[in-house]
Design an enzyme around this catalytic site. Structure first.
Site, PDB file in Angstrom:
ATOM      1  N   ARG A  47      60.735 -19.757 -18.453  1.00 29.97           N
ATOM      2  CA  ARG A  47      60.608 -18.546 -19.264  1.00 29.97           C
ATOM      3  C   ARG A  47      59.503 -17.621 -18.766  1.00 29.97           C
ATOM      4  NH1 ARG A  47      63.993 -19.175 -23.358  1.00 29.97           N
ATOM      5  NH2 ARG A  47      63.216 -17.354 -24.469  1.00 29.97           N
ATOM      6  N   GLU A  87      57.117  -9.112 -13.232  1.00 27.27           N
ATOM      7  CA  GLU A  87      55.708  -9.479 -13.014  1.00 27.27           C
ATOM      8  C   GLU A  87      55.509 -10.102 -11.646  1.00 27.27           C
ATOM      9  OE1 GLU A  87      54.534 -12.995 -13.267  1.00 27.27           O
ATOM     10  OE2 GLU A  87      55.872 -13.970 -14.707  1.00 27.27           O
TER      11      GLU A  87
END
Length: 276
Positions: free
Chosen positions: A65, A40
């Site tokens: 995370r 991402e």
């Protein structure tokens, strides 16, 4: 010394035990990494700088995370390879997906020496899943989603990775019949300054896809899921789902449930994908 902790990394990628420093271990480590940590660029779209030192990527991809793009993933993966007993080095590459002219060196992979031979490993290619492959002209591999990969070498572009497979298990780029070019590289040292320059271009250049498009993807056991701006696609085995997300609340929920990324409502609004 860095903050990298192998036990925490293994927990992040859902491996109970360390892997052996062999081909099977390399394949298992990369596969687990890609299944657990999304690709991402959302921090780029939110105007945040992308740091690619070991401490920064561990803090973001493991502790917080989150996911990241190739420079982040493959920095973390290189640290994991070293902790597992592998010998590996970074390598810069040119991504040819949709390219009409020679693309810049804005992709990072790893060259790993395993059992006396060099292999390419890539824990950070957002376009699809590429299994580790021996650096041999004509080498082929089959990904769990059924796609075939091939390496070739010529004097003009150096090493080229090719893919032949269903476009549904990609992020939508590089489709077409037969083998399509993915990325190319010429083996050589990639110094920290070289990686920093590639990362800066990817994060800030007007011509960079990551500067203009919100990109998220994750590898599935038998497929691939991607979210490109508002376009969502998930392919798992023979099941294929596609939709355009028009509600920021649904977008935020999809990010969390499919990709494991938790953004606030304000952060989703700042991505600029929804009017109002």
């Amino acid at each position: 010394m860095t903050s990298f902790t192998f036990a925490d990394y293994l927990q992040r990628i859902h491996l109970k035990d360390p892997v052996a420093a062999d081909v099977a271990g390399l394949e298992a480590l990369q596969r687990a990494h890609r299944l657990a940590i999304p690709f991402e660029n959302l921090d780029v779209m939110l105007g945040r700088g992308i740091a690619i030192d070991s401490d920064a990527v561990f803090a973001k991809l493991v502790t917080a995370r989150r996911g990241g793009y190739c420079f982040e993933h493959n920095r973390l993966f290189l640290d994991a390879l070293a902790a597992a007993g592998f010998t590996a080095r970074p390598q810069l590459a040119r991504v040819w997906l949709g390219a009409e002219t020679t693309p810049p060196l804005t992709h990072a992979i790893s060259i790993v020496t395993v059992e006396g031979a060099e292999w390419i490993a890539d824990a950070g290619f957002g376009g699809s899943y590429t299994p580790p492959m021996p650096l041999i002209d004509g080498a082929e591999a089959i990904a769990p989603d059924g796609a075939r990969f091939r390496l070739s070498h010529d004097g003009e572009r150096g090493w080229m990775l090719w893919r032949a497979g269903d476009a549904a298990t990609t992020d939508g780029r590089g489709g077409g019949e037969g083998f399509q070019p993915q990325y190319s590289f010429t083996p050589g040292p990639a110094h920290d300054a070289d990686l920093a320059m590639g990362n800066l271009w990817a994060a800030t250049a007007p011509g960079s896809r990551f500067h203009t498009t919100s990109v998220v993807s994750i590898v599935l056991p038998r497929g691939f899921a991607s979210l490109t701006d508002r376009a969502y696609r998930r392919r798992s085995g023979s099941e294929d789902a596609q939709t355009e997300i028009t509600d920021p609340r649904v977008y935020r929920l999809r990010l969390s449930m499919m990709f494991g990324i938790d953004l606030s409502a304000d952060e989703v609004a700042r991505l600029g994908l929804f009017a109002g």
